[in-house]
Motif scaffolding. Structure first.
Motif, mmCIF file in Angstrom:
data_model
loop_
_atom_site.group_PDB
_atom_site.id
_atom_site.type_symbol
_atom_site.label_atom_id
_atom_site.label_comp_id
_atom_site.label_asym_id
_atom_site.label_seq_id
_atom_site.Cartn_x
_atom_site.Cartn_y
_atom_site.Cartn_z
ATOM 1 N N VAL A 43 31.266 71.798 -57.186
ATOM 2 C CA VAL A 43 31.769 72.903 -56.359
ATOM 3 C C VAL A 43 30.607 73.710 -55.786
ATOM 4 N N ALA A 44 29.586 73.969 -56.596
ATOM 5 C CA ALA A 44 28.419 74.707 -56.110
ATOM 6 C C ALA A 44 27.695 73.941 -55.004
ATOM 7 N N ALA A 45 27.576 72.625 -55.164
ATOM 8 C CA ALA A 45 26.911 71.810 -54.139
ATOM 9 C C ALA A 45 27.698 71.832 -52.835
ATOM 10 N N LEU A 46 29.012 71.736 -52.937
ATOM 11 C CA LEU A 46 29.844 71.820 -51.736
ATOM 12 C C LEU A 46 29.727 73.203 -51.109
ATOM 13 N N GLY A 47 29.584 74.218 -51.952
ATOM 14 C CA GLY A 47 29.397 75.578 -51.450
ATOM 15 C C GLY A 47 28.134 75.706 -50.623
ATOM 16 N N ALA A 48 27.075 75.014 -51.018
ATOM 17 C CA ALA A 48 25.834 75.054 -50.250
ATOM 18 C C ALA A 48 26.025 74.447 -48.862
ATOM 19 N N VAL A 49 26.832 73.398 -48.782
ATOM 20 C CA VAL A 49 27.115 72.766 -47.485
ATOM 21 C C VAL A 49 27.905 73.718 -46.593
ATOM 22 N N VAL A 50 28.930 74.364 -47.159
ATOM 23 C CA VAL A 50 29.736 75.316 -46.391
ATOM 24 C C VAL A 50 28.888 76.505 -45.957
ATOM 25 N N LEU A 51 28.032 76.978 -46.830
ATOM 26 C CA LEU A 51 27.127 78.081 -46.494
ATOM 27 C C LEU A 51 26.258 77.724 -45.287
ATOM 28 N N ALA A 52 25.680 76.546 -45.297
ATOM 29 C CA ALA A 52 24.834 76.124 -44.183
ATOM 30 C C ALA A 52 25.635 76.034 -42.885
ATOM 31 N N THR A 53 26.866 75.554 -42.962
ATOM 32 C CA THR A 53 27.723 75.429 -41.776
ATOM 33 C C THR A 53 28.049 76.795 -41.184
ATOM 34 N N VAL A 54 28.472 77.722 -42.036
ATOM 35 C CA VAL A 54 28.842 79.055 -41.560
ATOM 36 C C VAL A 54 27.623 79.794 -41.015
ATOM 37 N N ALA A 55 26.503 79.715 -41.719
ATOM 38 C CA ALA A 55 25.295 80.414 -41.281
ATOM 39 C C ALA A 55 24.794 79.895 -39.944
ATOM 40 N N ALA A 56 25.009 78.605 -39.664
ATOM 41 C CA ALA A 56 24.502 78.012 -38.436
ATOM 42 C C ALA A 56 25.454 78.160 -37.259
ATOM 43 N N LEU A 57 26.767 78.164 -37.520
ATOM 44 C CA LEU A 57 27.727 78.053 -36.416
ATOM 45 C C LEU A 57 28.549 79.305 -36.145
ATOM 46 N N LEU A 58 28.700 80.193 -37.110
ATOM 47 C CA LEU A 58 29.537 81.370 -36.884
ATOM 48 C C LEU A 58 28.801 82.377 -36.001
ATOM 49 N N PRO A 59 29.432 82.858 -34.946
ATOM 50 C CA PRO A 59 28.782 83.865 -34.091
ATOM 51 C C PRO A 59 28.502 85.143 -34.875
ATOM 52 N N SER A 60 27.460 85.845 -34.467
ATOM 53 C CA SER A 60 27.117 87.104 -35.127
ATOM 54 C C SER A 60 27.776 88.245 -34.363
ATOM 55 N N THR A 61 28.867 88.766 -34.904
ATOM 56 C CA THR A 61 29.599 89.850 -34.249
ATOM 57 C C THR A 61 29.782 91.003 -35.225
ATOM 58 N N ARG A 62 29.835 92.208 -34.680
ATOM 59 C CA ARG A 62 30.099 93.377 -35.499
ATOM 60 C C ARG A 62 31.577 93.378 -35.898
ATOM 61 N N PRO A 63 31.879 93.856 -37.099
ATOM 62 C CA PRO A 63 33.272 93.827 -37.556
ATOM 63 C C PRO A 63 34.199 94.747 -36.786
ATOM 64 N N ASP A 64 33.657 95.688 -36.004
ATOM 65 C CA ASP A 64 34.509 96.604 -35.245
ATOM 66 C C ASP A 64 34.646 96.177 -33.790
ATOM 67 N N GLN A 65 34.192 94.971 -33.464
ATOM 68 C CA GLN A 65 34.276 94.467 -32.098
ATOM 69 C C GLN A 65 35.188 93.239 -32.040
ATOM 70 N N GLY A 66 35.745 93.002 -30.847
ATOM 71 C CA GLY A 66 36.575 91.828 -30.657
ATOM 72 C C GLY A 66 38.053 92.109 -30.803
ATOM 73 N N HIS A 67 38.869 91.171 -30.347
ATOM 74 C CA HIS A 67 40.314 91.387 -30.291
ATOM 75 C C HIS A 67 40.959 91.380 -31.681
#
Length: 398
Positions: A162-186
């Motif tokens: 589970v920890a190893a899979l977590g590292a893969v998910v962490l890398a995916t989110v860190a690389a692909l998720l846009p950096s937006t402020r939590p008070d912005q967007g629809h």
């Protein structure tokens, strides 16, 4: 799409990690030289942390950009799960689990609006359903697979995976998720804010979840004592329920954006109907399996519809609203297990199913009652418009 898959992977991780000690109860107890109830404390304490910490922690980090926050939470998940792997006593293991639960509390509050921001508002319900699908797949496949691995290679290997899979998910989110402020967007705030409908949603969440868990917690006893299956059949029956749950997510994703409140009410009603039928006809083996599957399908669909509605009626920030509903769901989990446990000794396992059905009926009635709140709000709005359009001095004097 890659970011959405990463976020759904996160819900898979957290759900698997939360429930895995249930499947590995005996191996963990034997290895740590403690009793099974002491290992069960790992699950109870986890849920308690999520229930208590969701709203305060979300308020504390309300200004942190979502990519940074979610990446930090997943990094915390990997670290605390790694500590779980090497823990040699129950105290350290409990501390690691509570740390994981703290990141869980924040993750579930932030993941829904973060995912919704990735796509247009018209697809909001489908997007949330995809995110929740990760948790459903975890219960259907992740926990059984982790249990199978732990029984053969040791429980620590399961958590290491589970920890190893977590590292893969962490890398995916860190690389692909846009950096937006939590008070912005629809998705930062509710699309149609309504405090009364939001708290109605919270009440429905508690009752429907409590009903589902009151029955599901003791499903193994039901299938052996009432339906007449052997203990060896329990895994296969739960797998059928898990597959049905995935189908429930897919079904609700196709229709939820057209009428989310109607979908919510329909899923709770379906769950209650399935449990009531299970109470009545559960002594027939084939019928029991089918109804257990339908109940699982309905509850999975309910959770997906619930997540989308949070973004619709949140009276303020959507992350705080999501944290509140997450806490409410955990209240329902705790209450359902407790109520079922109290009824079991004196009234038998069939009573847990009946209680689950009745709690669901109340939740369905509340969900249907949302229409009255909506029509009342519309009438009041029209009255205000007429009053504002009236000529000056035309007010009636009494």
């Amino acid at each position: 799409m890659g970011a959405l898959i990463g976020l759904s992977g996160g819900t898979f991780l957290y759900t698997t990690a939360e429930a895995l000690p249930i499947g590995l109860l005996l191996p963990m107890a034997a290895d740590l030289a403690v009793t099974p109830p002491q290992v069960g404390l790992l699950v109870t304490a986890y849920g308690a942390v999520v229930m208590v910490a969701s709203v305060p922690l979300t308020a504390l980090v309300r200004t942190v950009p979502r990519r940074r926050l979610l990446s930090a939470l997943l990094a915390g998940f990997v670290l605390s799960t790694a500590i779980t792997v090497v823990a040699d006593d129950l105290t350290l293991l409990l501390a690691a689990r509570m740390a994981t639960a703290a990141t869980h509390a924040l993750f579930w509050a932030v993941v829904v609006p973060a995912a919704a921001e990735l796509f247009p508002p018209r697809l909001r319900g489908r997007v949330v359903a995809v995110v929740f699908a990760g948790g459903t797949v975890a219960l259907a496949l992740g926990v059984p697979a982790g249990t199978w691995l732990g029984e053969r290679a040791g429980w620590r290997i399961s958590f290491l995976a589970v920890a190893a899979l977590g590292a893969v998910v962490l890398a995916t989110v860190a690389a692909l998720l846009p950096s937006t402020r939590p008070d912005q967007g629809h998705a930062a705030r509710g699309a149609t804010p309504d405090a009364r409908r939001f708290w109605l949603l919270v009440a429905v969440a508690v009752l429907a979840t409590a009903g589902a868990i009151a029955a599901y917690t003791y499903v193994a006893l039901f299938v052996t004592e009432v339906a007449g299956f052997s203990a060896a059949s329990i895994g296969a029956i739960l797998l059928v329920r898990g597959i049905a749950s995935v189908l429930g997510i897919l079904a609700v994703a196709a229709v939820v954006d057209r009428g989310p409140w109607s979908v919510l009410a329909a899923t709770v009603a379906l769950q209650s109907g399935a449990l009531l039928a299970l109470y009545t006809f559960g002594h027939r083996p084939a019928v029991a399996v089918g109804l257990i599957a339908v109940a699982g399908l309905a509850f999975a669909a309910f959770t997906a519809a619930l997540g989308g509605l949070v973004l619709q009626v949140a009276p303020g920030r959507s992350d705080l609203a999501a944290a509140t509903v997450s806490a409410a769901v955990n209240v329902g989990i705790t209450a359902g297990a407790l109520i079922g446990g109290l009824a079991l000794p004196g009234h038998g396992v069939r009573s847990t199913v009946l209680i689950g059905a009745l709690l669901g009926v109340v939740a369905a009635v509340l969900a249907v009652g949302e229409r009255r709140l909506r029509s009342g709000a519309t009438t009041a709005h029209r009255h205000d418009e007429k009053a504002s359009d009236a000529p000056a001095g035309s007010e009636r004097v009494s």
